[in-house]
Design a protein around this motif. Structure first.
Motif, short mmCIF file in Angstrom:
data_model
loop_
_atom_site.label_atom_id
_atom_site.label_comp_id
_atom_site.label_asym_id
_atom_site.label_seq_id
_atom_site.Cartn_x
_atom_site.Cartn_y
_atom_site.Cartn_z
N ILE A 95 0.85 -1.19 0.00
CA ILE A 95 0.00 0.00 0.00
C ILE A 95 0.89 1.24 0.00
CG2 ILE A 95 -1.71 1.30 1.34
CD1 ILE A 95 -2.75 -1.25 -0.12
N ASP A 96 0.48 2.24 -0.78
CA ASP A 96 1.24 3.49 -0.86
C ASP A 96 0.77 4.52 0.16
OD1 ASP A 96 2.86 2.86 -3.27
OD2 ASP A 96 0.89 2.76 -4.23
N VAL A 97 -0.53 4.58 0.40
CA VAL A 97 -1.08 5.61 1.30
C VAL A 97 -2.15 4.98 2.18
CG1 VAL A 97 -2.32 7.82 1.45
CG2 VAL A 97 -0.72 7.42 -0.44
N LEU A 98 -2.03 5.19 3.50
CA LEU A 98 -3.06 4.80 4.46
C LEU A 98 -3.67 6.07 5.03
CD1 LEU A 98 -4.57 2.95 6.53
CD2 LEU A 98 -2.54 3.20 8.00
N ILE A 99 -4.99 6.16 4.99
CA ILE A 99 -5.69 7.29 5.59
C ILE A 99 -6.56 6.77 6.72
CG2 ILE A 99 -7.22 9.25 5.22
CD1 ILE A 99 -6.36 9.32 2.34
N ASN A 100 -6.15 7.05 7.94
CA ASN A 100 -6.85 6.61 9.15
C ASN A 100 -7.93 7.63 9.50
OD1 ASN A 100 -5.74 4.12 10.09
ND2 ASN A 100 -3.85 5.18 10.68
N ASN A 101 -9.09 7.47 8.88
CA ASN A 101 -10.16 8.44 9.04
C ASN A 101 -11.25 8.00 10.02
OD1 ASN A 101 -12.27 10.54 8.09
ND2 ASN A 101 -13.19 8.62 7.43
N ALA A 102 -11.48 6.71 10.17
CA ALA A 102 -12.64 6.21 10.93
C ALA A 102 -12.62 6.70 12.39
CB ALA A 102 -12.65 4.68 10.90
N ALA A 103 -13.79 7.11 12.87
CA ALA A 103 -13.93 7.56 14.25
C ALA A 103 -15.41 7.66 14.59
CB ALA A 103 -13.25 8.91 14.46
N ASN A 104 -15.71 7.92 15.86
CA ASN A 104 -17.09 8.10 16.30
C ASN A 104 -17.09 9.05 17.49
OD1 ASN A 104 -19.46 7.37 18.17
ND2 ASN A 104 -20.05 6.42 16.22
N ASP A 105 -17.85 10.14 17.36
CA ASP A 105 -17.82 11.19 18.37
C ASP A 105 -19.06 11.21 19.25
OD1 ASP A 105 -19.58 12.06 16.45
OD2 ASP A 105 -18.85 14.12 16.39
#
Length: 261
Positions: A95-105
């Motif tokens: 993988i070239d790019v990992l985007i850690n976006n998942a969350a819950n507020d």
């Protein structure tokens, strides 16, 4: 629609063909990220627990040069996380790019927090970011390059009410980002944090951003316009591209200049 609301993304030739994993990609900011990277002709693989929204997003992008692929995954289940990343690796290679976006507020009262709820909130907002990064590290090291973008939040800097555990996790993400940037930099891997402000998404509008709250947000920002999901995606594109080749270990805000009321 004002100029601030018009989606405008530069074209980054270095992103074409790059293999991107986006967590929480089915809706909100995540969906805007999927759309933006697909438009760059990257190979996008996104994870989410919301199957219906994710499948609809994939269907809407079927005419793209390289349509995205959706993988259902509960990131709190570390065995499922590792299995899903391994499956994507078998399909795509490193993988070239990992985007850690998942969350819950989700909001909570401090007096109501149990040890089990503490563990669950840290798992959904912080822990998976580290283990997703760990999963892509070997492939990135083999190529001597890679990008990891961790999503934080302006919330902990503002001290918002009823969000202590979310803010604890989001503050930790910035420290984790700095540590990973130091540890992985020698392998050519860049690690940065994106810090969104009050982003207008369907979830936020439905649950929290009443007209009164929106007025407070606009009063607190230097720029009196709502920050949209495509503004966040524009920053992510730059940081993921080779144009940001010497950017690492830093926190990048996209918040309309939120300085407080």
């Amino acid at each position: 629609m004002t100029a601030a609301n018009q989606p405008e993304h530069a074209v980054y030739p270095s992103l074409a063909g790059r293999k991107i994993i986006i967590t929480g990609g089915g809706s909100g900011i995540g969906a805007a990220l999927v759309q933006a990277f697909v438009a760059q002709q990257a190979q996008v693989f996104f994870l989410d627990i919301a199957a219906e929204a994710s499948q609809a997003l994939v269907a809407s992008l079927q005419q793209a040069a390289v349509p995205p692929r959706f993988f259902p995954c509960n990131l709190m289940d570390l065995d499922a996380l590792r299995s899903t990343f391994a499956e994507i690796g078998q399909i795509a290679g490193p993988i070239d790019v990992l985007i850690n976006n998942a969350a819950n507020d989700d909001r909570h009262k401090t007096e109501d927090v149990s040890p089990a709820y503490w563990d669950e909130r840290i798992a959904v907002n912080l822990r998976h970011q580290f283990f997703c990064a760990q999963a892509v590290m070997p492939g990135m090291r083999s190529q001597q390059r890679g990008v990891i973008l961790n999503f934080g939040s302006i919330s902990w800097r503002l001290g918002l009410p009823d969000l202590t555990l979310y803010m604890t996790a989001k503050a930790g993400i910035e420290g984790m980002t700095r540590g990973l940037a130091r540890d992985l930099g020698r392998d050519g891997i860049r690690v940065n944090a994106i810090i969104p402000g009050a982003i207008r998404t369907p979830r936020q509008t439905l649950l929290w951003h009443t007209p009164e709250e929106e007025a407070k947000i606009l009063a607190a920002q230097c720029l009196p316009a709502r920050v949209e999901t495509h503004h966040v995606a524009a920053l992510a594109l730059f940081l993921a591209s080779d144009s940001a080749a010497m950017c690492t270990g830093r926190d990048y805000h996209v918040d309309g200049g939120w300085l407080g009321a």
